[in-house]
Write a protein that holds these residues in place. Structure first.
Motif, PDB file in Angstrom:
ATOM      1  N   TYR A   1      -5.501  -3.907  -5.663  1.00 13.75           N
ATOM      2  CA  TYR A   1      -4.745  -4.096  -4.424  1.00 13.75           C
ATOM      3  C   TYR A   1      -4.599  -5.576  -4.086  1.00 13.75           C
TER       4      TYR A   1
ATOM      5  N   ILE B   1       0.837  -1.206   0.000  1.00 15.96           N
ATOM      6  CA  ILE B   1       0.000   0.000   0.000  1.00 15.96           C
ATOM      7  C   ILE B   1       0.872   1.255   0.000  1.00 15.96           C
TER       8      ILE B   1
ATOM      9  N   VAL C   1      -8.637  -3.349   2.261  1.00 17.23           N
ATOM     10  CA  VAL C   1      -8.284  -4.011   0.999  1.00 17.23           C
ATOM     11  C   VAL C   1      -8.909  -5.391   0.919  1.00 17.23           C
TER      12      VAL C   1
END
Length: 400
Positions: A328, A247, A302
């Protein structure tokens, strides 16, 4: 624990159902070429190789009345009685399933809901004034925690049948689903590769970073399931920081470059452009106007495709969020600045990735799975549909 869904499967929904994961009629465009009967046969085939008694449940929302309840083997709907606080025990909705090597055919009514099955003992369902309390195995105190079970999600309505094999919440007892259409062809999904059940658990346990903590076992040491990573974080079985490195790198990349999202395959000119500013990724349309913004997500957002990656049922934020969620989880946001990325060969290649979803997809015979909420982005989901369904099937597969 009262359960609602984090996901919207198959197609965008107008409203989430209380039971979670099933479709509402409002979300489906009518494409039926023939009238769908009130019930269709659902054949359960037990190829598990196990000697346990199997129990089957058909639980959901009756689309004719909008009420929640269950269906018996004849497809007759029974609404749930009123629940209480503390939750009261629900009526026994179980159907005795087939022995190993045998099949059982029941009738599937026009429902949006789930078909559960359990091995060895019945499932415990309870009722509150708000509705059904479903199994929540991330909670160690859930009465179904030590029961081996699984479920399929489906909607049967006037537009046809949608039925899936889902791993959004957990990977457990292996099974596949199928639908036979009016043209006589049968579509199936959900079968594992030979050795895929054991292969999944071996692969997950071999990963560093706490992924093996998702595996849950019974008191006798036998494997029950692996929690999906969002539930693993909730249960303290997986570190909440497990996706931070990826991330952070995504955030750094799009501080100086642009992420282009084209969320609708049939609308190639509808594009949104993402750029990071501080803790926010702003998306603009082709005129340069900001249409929505996302705060830097955490791993739970996510994995669950919710919270900081919430996806409302609209035409802007929801479709962008779905695309981000897929990027993601599949860790394609650094390798492709045009999303969604439809090339599965590039999925899960980063060292920091959703190892659970990676293992699920690798062990599927057709490569398709619902390993996270929006695994249908790019059509990589384990779903079969027919607008003129004649029969449905659930096959309990071997634990090898």
């Amino acid at each position: 624990m009262y359960i609602t869904t984090r996901r919207k499967l198959f197609v965008p929904l107008a409203a989430a159902t209380l039971i979670g994961g099933g479709l509402t009629a409002a979300g489906l465009a009518s494409t039926a070429s023939a009238s769908v009967p009130d019930t269709i046969p659902l054949t359960f085939t037990n190829n598990s190789g196990r000697g346990d008694q199997v129990y089957v449940y058909d639980i959901g929302t009756d689309l004719a009345s909008g009420k929640q309840g269950w269906a018996d083997a004849d497809g007759t709907f029974h609404p749930w009685p009123a629940g209480g606080n503390p939750p009261t025990e629900a009526p026994d909705a179980s159907i005795a399933g087939p022995a190993d090597g045998q099949s059982l055919t029941v009738k599937l009514p026009k429902f949006s809901g789930r078909v559960y099955f359990s091995y060895g003992q019945k499932l415990v369902f309870k009722l509150t004034p708000d509705g059904l309390v479903q199994p929540a195995v991330q909670n160690p105190d859930d009465p179904n925690h030590n029961t081996l079970f699984n479920w399929s999600e489906y909607t049967l309505n006037d537009s046809g049948l949608w039925i899936n094999s889902t791993q959004v919440d957990m990977f457990s007892a292996p099974y596949a689903v199928g639908v036979k259409g009016g043209d006589g062809t049968t579509k199936t999904t959900g079968h594992l590769k030979p050795g895929g059940y054991k292969g999944f658990f071996d692969e997950l346990k071999a990963q560093s970073g706490g992924w093996g903590g998702l595996v849950q076992t019974a008191p006798d040491g036998s494997v029950l399931r692996a929690l999906a990573p969002g539930h693993g974080i909730e249960a303290g079985a997986l570190p909440a920081s497990v996706m931070d490195d990826y991330i952070n790198r995504v955030w750094d990349k799009y501080s100086s470059s642009t992420l282009t999202v084209t969320p609708f395959g049939d609308q190639p000119d509808t594009k949104y452009f993402g750029k990071v500013s501080g803790d926010v990724m702003n998306f603009t349309d082709s005129s340069g106007a900001v249409v929505t913004s996302f705060t830097k997500p955490d791993a739970d957002s996510v994995f669950g495709c919710y919270k900081l990656l919430d996806a409302p049922n609209d035409q802007v934020r929801g479709p962008i969020s779905r695309t981000l969620c897929a990027g993601y989880n599949r860790t394609t946001l650094l390798t492709n600045s045009d999303q969604p990325d439809a090339d599965a060969s590039g999925f899960y290649q980063d060292a920091t990735t959703n190892q659970y979803a990676k293992a699920v997809h690798e062990q599927m015979a057709d490569g398709n799975a619902y390993a996270f909420a929006f695994d249908d982005v790019g059509n990589h989901e384990s779903l079969v549909h027919d607008d003129n369904p004649q029969e449905a099937s659930v096959t309990l597969d071997p634990f090898d």
